[in-house]
Design an enzyme around this catalytic site. Structure first.
Site, short mmCIF file in Angstrom:
data_model
loop_
_atom_site.label_atom_id
_atom_site.label_comp_id
_atom_site.label_asym_id
_atom_site.label_seq_id
_atom_site.Cartn_x
_atom_site.Cartn_y
_atom_site.Cartn_z
N LYS A 38 -43.05 -90.91 49.41
CA LYS A 38 -43.60 -92.02 50.21
C LYS A 38 -45.13 -91.97 50.20
O LYS A 38 -45.79 -93.00 50.05
CB LYS A 38 -43.06 -91.95 51.65
CG LYS A 38 -41.61 -92.39 51.73
CD LYS A 38 -40.94 -92.01 53.03
CE LYS A 38 -39.44 -92.33 52.94
NZ LYS A 38 -38.62 -91.77 53.99
N GLN A 79 -38.86 -89.31 59.68
CA GLN A 79 -37.89 -88.96 58.64
C GLN A 79 -36.61 -88.40 59.29
O GLN A 79 -36.66 -87.51 60.12
CB GLN A 79 -38.52 -87.94 57.68
CG GLN A 79 -37.67 -87.59 56.49
CD GLN A 79 -37.43 -88.77 55.53
OE1 GLN A 79 -38.28 -89.63 55.36
NE2 GLN A 79 -36.26 -88.80 54.92
N ASP A 108 -38.89 -98.96 59.19
CA ASP A 108 -37.55 -98.60 58.73
C ASP A 108 -36.52 -99.69 59.10
O ASP A 108 -35.43 -99.72 58.54
CB ASP A 108 -37.09 -97.30 59.42
CG ASP A 108 -37.25 -96.08 58.53
OD1 ASP A 108 -37.14 -96.20 57.31
OD2 ASP A 108 -37.48 -94.99 59.10
N1 GUN Z 1 -33.55 -90.37 55.67
C1 GUN Z 1 -32.84 -90.84 54.62
N2 GUN Z 1 -33.16 -92.13 54.38
C2 GUN Z 1 -34.07 -92.48 55.30
C3 GUN Z 1 -34.78 -93.69 55.56
O1 GUN Z 1 -34.62 -94.73 54.90
N3 GUN Z 1 -35.65 -93.63 56.62
C4 GUN Z 1 -35.83 -92.52 57.37
N4 GUN Z 1 -36.69 -92.59 58.38
N5 GUN Z 1 -35.18 -91.39 57.15
C5 GUN Z 1 -34.31 -91.38 56.12
#
Ligand code: GUN
Length: 284
Positions: free
Chosen positions: A53, A97, A120
């Site tokens: 990211k 996350q 998200d």
């Molecule tokens: N963990 C796995 N996929 C995601 C996601 O799309 N967003 C977040 N915040 N955590 C994740």
């Protein structure tokens, strides 16, 4: 039929180039898109996602900062960190996350993020808007899948979509997005009976089970579009999906590979949502 590949990496690269340009223009207007990523603990997979990211943000000119908290952080401390980011007017997007350690209530954390910074698309306000068909931040993986389908002009209206997996992150919002675009949606999950029979009805088959090669060509109708959301590490160390690619590609019209399919699109849509948040907009 041998399927055409839905190459998420390629599409993702194109979209990131476009966003890079958009960010330059925003900066000229004194809008500097900024994403805060919060990582709790040392989960290697989470660390690797977070790195991806950051790298993607750097490429497009979106600034980002990573707040790393120890596994032992209390729920209260994490909520305070989120509150600080909610109140920081220079921060447009906040991502915590997942998964979080067991002693932290994930839903409580998601509720604490301002819906206006929820890039998200997990906050119940934003999920509610998604259910209502209102403008909102779309959850990144389903948004990425939709973008891939649209990039190939794959028809959704009136089609039978079968989603295998009902997670809050992928399966549930994926079905809602396809329903909003007038597909007839069936949700399947671990308790579903006659899974193969149902999957064989799909014009669009989305597999998000988290189980290596759970679906093979015998689940795929001739000409179906197959979307594989799974990322599993095989004994030989290589990544593979929830779909057994070789047999499925002989039936499908389009199929996503793993890697270089859905994965890169998820991060790319996070950038899109961050830009949207910086512009003070959200999209249906
Ligand atoms: N963990 C796995 N996929 C995601 C996601 O799309 N967003 C977040 N915040 N955590 C994740």
């Amino acid at each position: 039929m041998t399927a055409e590949l839905l190459n998420g990496r390629e599409l993702s690269d194109e979209l990131k180039e476009e966003m890079k340009h958009e960010v330059e223009i925003l900066k000229q207007q004194n809008i500097h898109p900024h994403l805060t990523v919060i990582l709790v603990g040392d989960n290697p997979a989470s660390k690797s996602y977070v790195k991806g990211k950051e790298k993607a943000c750097d490429f497009t000119g979106i600034s980002s900062n990573l707040i790393e908290l120890p596994e032992s952080v209390s729920e209260q401390e994490l909520l305070q960190v989120i509150e600080g980011q909610n109140n920081d007017k220079d921060v447009h997007g906040i991502l915590v996350q997942l998964p979080l350690p067991d002693h932290i209530d994930e839903q409580k954390v998601i509720h604490a993020i301002s819906p206006l910074k929820d890039v998200d698309g997990f906050h119940p306000v934003n999920i509610g808007k998604l259910v209502n068909g209102e403008e909102t931040f779309l959850p990144c993986t389903p948004y990425g899948i939709l973008t891939m389908l649209e990039s190939k002009n794959i028809e959704i209206e009136g089609k039978r979509a079968v989603i295998i997996g009902r997670s809050n992150i992928v399966g549930k919002p994926m079905g809602l997005l396809l329903l909003e675009r007038n597909a007839t949606v069936t949700y399947c999950h671990s308790r579903t009976q006659n899974l193969r029979e149902l999957a064989l009805e799909a014009d669009i088959l989305v597999v998000a089970m988290g189980r290596e090669h759970a679906v093979d060509g015998s689940y795929v109708k001739e000409g179906a579009v197959v979307i594989d959301v799974g990322i599993n590490r095989m004994d030989n160390g290589k990544l593979t999906g929830d779909v057994e690619f070789e047999s499925a590609k002989e039936k499908a019209s389009y199929i996503t590979p793993v890697p270089r399919g859905v994965g890169p699109m998820t991060i790319t849509m996070l950038l899109k949502n961050t830009i949207k948040a910086a512009k003070g907009l959200s999209e249906k």
